[in-house]
Design a protein around this motif. Structure first.
Motif, PDB file in Angstrom:
ATOM      1  N   GLY A  59       0.978  -1.835   0.403  1.00  0.00           N
ATOM      2  CA  GLY A  59       0.300   0.228  -0.086  1.00  0.00           C
ATOM      3  C   GLY A  59       1.220   1.477  -0.041  1.00  0.00           C
ATOM      4  O   GLY A  59       1.004   1.772   0.658  1.00  0.00           O
ATOM      5  N   VAL A  60       1.142   1.903  -1.134  1.00  0.00           N
ATOM      6  CA  VAL A  60       2.212   2.847  -1.474  1.00  0.00           C
ATOM      7  C   VAL A  60       1.151   4.335  -1.261  1.00  0.00           C
ATOM      8  O   VAL A  60       1.374   5.255  -2.717  1.00  0.00           O
ATOM      9  CB  VAL A  60       3.260   2.593  -2.442  1.00  0.00           C
ATOM     10  CG1 VAL A  60       3.713   3.412  -2.084  1.00  0.00           C
ATOM     11  CG2 VAL A  60       3.970   1.276  -2.082  1.00  0.00           C
ATOM     12  N   GLY A  61       0.438   4.411   0.021  1.00  0.00           N
ATOM     13  CA  GLY A  61      -0.452   6.091  -0.572  1.00  0.00           C
ATOM     14  C   GLY A  61       0.786   7.416  -0.148  1.00  0.00           C
ATOM     15  O   GLY A  61       2.056   7.046  -0.108  1.00  0.00           O
ATOM     16  N   LEU A  62      -0.189   7.508   0.613  1.00  0.00           N
ATOM     17  CA  LEU A  62       0.321   8.930   1.368  1.00  0.00           C
ATOM     18  C   LEU A  62       1.082   8.198   3.053  1.00  0.00           C
ATOM     19  O   LEU A  62       2.782   8.509   3.250  1.00  0.00           O
ATOM     20  CB  LEU A  62      -0.496   9.708   2.169  1.00  0.00           C
ATOM     21  CG  LEU A  62      -0.101  10.673   3.754  1.00  0.00           C
ATOM     22  CD1 LEU A  62       0.329  11.883   2.633  1.00  0.00           C
ATOM     23  CD2 LEU A  62      -1.451  11.404   4.684  1.00  0.00           C
ATOM     24  N   ILE A  63       1.261   7.030   3.384  1.00  0.00           N
ATOM     25  CA  ILE A  63       1.512   6.553   4.148  1.00  0.00           C
ATOM     26  C   ILE A  63       3.141   6.019   3.720  1.00  0.00           C
ATOM     27  O   ILE A  63       3.914   5.843   4.447  1.00  0.00           O
ATOM     28  CB  ILE A  63       1.034   5.619   5.446  1.00  0.00           C
ATOM     29  CG1 ILE A  63      -0.130   6.642   6.479  1.00  0.00           C
ATOM     30  CG2 ILE A  63       1.559   5.538   6.403  1.00  0.00           C
ATOM     31  CD1 ILE A  63       0.045   7.514   7.405  1.00  0.00           C
ATOM     32  N   GLY A  64       2.604   4.966   3.296  1.00  0.00           N
ATOM     33  CA  GLY A  64       3.340   3.473   2.698  1.00  0.00           C
ATOM     34  C   GLY A  64       4.396   4.425   1.718  1.00  0.00           C
ATOM     35  O   GLY A  64       5.625   4.698   1.904  1.00  0.00           O
ATOM     36  N   GLY A  65       3.711   5.776   1.127  1.00  0.00           N
ATOM     37  CA  GLY A  65       4.747   6.121   0.383  1.00  0.00           C
ATOM     38  C   GLY A  65       6.784   7.827   1.067  1.00  0.00           C
ATOM     39  O   GLY A  65       7.273   7.599   0.591  1.00  0.00           O
ATOM     40  N   SER A  66       5.652   7.935   2.568  1.00  0.00           N
ATOM     41  CA  SER A  66       6.106   8.606   3.085  1.00  0.00           C
ATOM     42  C   SER A  66       7.650   7.680   4.044  1.00  0.00           C
ATOM     43  O   SER A  66       8.278   8.029   4.038  1.00  0.00           O
ATOM     44  CB  SER A  66       5.436   9.703   3.929  1.00  0.00           C
ATOM     45  OG  SER A  66       4.412  10.013   3.361  1.00  0.00           O
ATOM     46  N   PHE A  67       6.769   6.861   4.346  1.00  0.00           N
ATOM     47  CA  PHE A  67       7.822   5.695   4.993  1.00  0.00           C
ATOM     48  C   PHE A  67       8.850   5.632   3.817  1.00  0.00           C
ATOM     49  O   PHE A  67       9.951   5.502   4.742  1.00  0.00           O
ATOM     50  CB  PHE A  67       6.942   4.796   5.429  1.00  0.00           C
ATOM     51  CG  PHE A  67       7.532   3.400   6.207  1.00  0.00           C
ATOM     52  CD1 PHE A  67       7.796   3.038   7.770  1.00  0.00           C
ATOM     53  CD2 PHE A  67       8.747   1.734   6.033  1.00  0.00           C
ATOM     54  CE1 PHE A  67       8.358   2.571   8.024  1.00  0.00           C
ATOM     55  CE2 PHE A  67       8.979   1.424   6.547  1.00  0.00           C
ATOM     56  CZ  PHE A  67       8.789   1.426   7.787  1.00  0.00           C
ATOM     57  N   GLY A  68       8.710   5.104   2.445  1.00  0.00           N
ATOM     58  CA  GLY A  68       9.672   4.466   1.545  1.00  0.00           C
ATOM     59  C   GLY A  68      10.457   5.993   1.762  1.00  0.00           C
ATOM     60  O   GLY A  68      11.533   5.622   1.797  1.00  0.00           O
TER      61      GLY A  68
END
Lengths: 290, 290
Positions: free
Chosen positions: B10-19
């Motif tokens: 799940g690479v949304g706001l949270i997932g993308g920011s985590f990366g």
């Protein structure tokens, strides 16, 4: 039109900003403020929102060409009555109150036939800050001001009142006091009340400290309006209580729809409710509602 | 600790920011994303939040040392079950879900004994924006992350999970899943629901255009959270429906106090309610609630 002497009754956020903006627009000579707190009046003087202050309304409005009433609305009946005998026949009176049916009533009862001089106005330029210290010459720039003329107002009087607010950078529109109070009960008074209710409810719990400790940006923005002036909001809610109660009933109905969907774990209905609200807010932000 | 391979489901706001944040902190080698929408995954790739993507969770978690689950929470049971057989025994799993009792249940039912590898977390870093396009390496900086460890988690596992989130700039704290869900029902889930309810109620009226046309800054901030992701909030509300219903009941009680004061035109009570709420909010803004 340039006003020789201007009287501002109540030199808080709205009154102080009116003074600063009128001066910046070079639309006035001398501004005299009236208020209850000397410290605030001295601050207004120091900031240049007024040039002098009086403690009696009668003295302040004597010889004034323009009078702005900007106290909390519950003080309007007394304030209007206090100015009646000293008000010049040619003077224009306007105000900054957030409710309008009560202001119209105060104008009529306090000024009698001379209520024709009073063109009520509501600048949509609130802020959670209050007092002359928060005043700004730009407060009304780009904002809407709703005027709710009395049938006693001559068209020319209304034109001059619009011109005053437009000179401060606002756009003006006309509405009946009834339509005004119904509209702002929905989009302003109710949200304020909801924000106050939420913060107050949480603050009253034994674990309030932990709850607030984890409240984040969403909570901060949602409750920003709960930092508004309690006396001002008390007066607005009392003046507009019938319409506000009607809005509370409508909102409670909407909340019950969510409650039912939650109880039924109705996933589709919940998503629909969320999606419709988000879509409407996006349309609003995109200016599709004008 | 540096993680060789990281999987973000799940690479949304949270997932993308985590990366993005994990890379900025130099805490990882290669990041593989998994998601439903290829366009969003390609955007995440382009923005550098991930280095590659897979369409199957099993493939993505194979050989991964760290797995972040960041889909809407209703997808967790299936996502956890999909990764079970390919998850390395030493891998750490954490998540970004806004509810925690359901996440704990998903970890236990999907991973069985290996749920000891899953340390649930809730980064308090929401935003009304969503998708990889809104991701930022700084999203977690200065934010709180609440971890709700399982009793199966070894202390060392919890320590490593805290270290991961702290490496992204967050401060971490521990709570039971029950305490977490009760707390966030009050300070996050309920305000979201109220904002959605208000906007939706107004949007449904025949005069919605005029109402929105006069809505101002207070309304905009109050309803900002109603622009949040409908599917995400549907899932949160369903997962936490019992606590949210309890909060709706408490809030309705608070609203009734205002309603009664308005009906009685109880000026003193109204001002008291407003003043107490404002004072509490000021204490909160001044950091007196920690």
């Amino acid at each position: 039109m340039v006003f020789g002497k201007v009287a501002i009754v109540g030199v808080g956020l709205i009154g102080g900003s009116f003074g600063l903006a009128l001066k910046a627009a070079k639309r006035c000579g001398r501004i005299v403020g009236v208020g209850r707190g000397v410290a605030n009046l001295e601050l207004a003087l120091e900031r240049g929102a007024i040039d002098a202050f009086e403690t009696e309304i009668g003295k302040a409005v004597t010889d004034a060409d323009l009078v702005l009433l900007a106290t909390p609305v519950a003080q309007f009946p007394q304030a209007v009555a206090s100015m009646a005998k000293d008000l010049m026949p040619a003077a224009l009176v306007t105000d900054g109150g957030s409710t309008k049916r009560d202001v119209v009533a105060a104008a009529r009862s306090g000024l009698g036939e001379r209520c024709a001089q009073f063109v009520p106005a509501h600048p949509i330029a609130g802020a959670e800050k209050s007092g002359a210290g928060a005043a700004s010459a730009d407060l009304f720039r780009g904002r809407k001001v709703v005027l709710t003329p009395l049938e006693e107002n001559a068209p020319e009087k209304v034109r001059v009142a619009r011109d005053v607010w437009e000179a401060l950078g606002a756009t003006t529109s006309l509405m009946t006091p009834e339509a005004h109070d119904a509209l702002f009960a929905a989009v302003s008074h109710l949200p304020h009340l909801l924000a106050y209710a939420l913060v107050g409810e949480i603050a009253g719990r034994p674990d309030a400290a932990q709850l607030f400790g984890y409240a984040a940006g969403g909570f901060r923005d949602f409750t920003r309006i709960a930092s508004s002036h309690p006396e001002m909001w008390r007066d607005i809610c009392i003046a507009n209580s019938d319409r506000l109660l009607a809005e509370i009933a409508k909102f409670s109905g909407a909340l019950r729809r969510f409650e039912k969907a939650l109880q039924a774990k109705d996933v589709g209905q919940l998503e629909r409710l969320f999606a419709e609200a988000r879509a409407a807010r996006e349309r609003w932000l995109n200016g599709e509602y004008g």
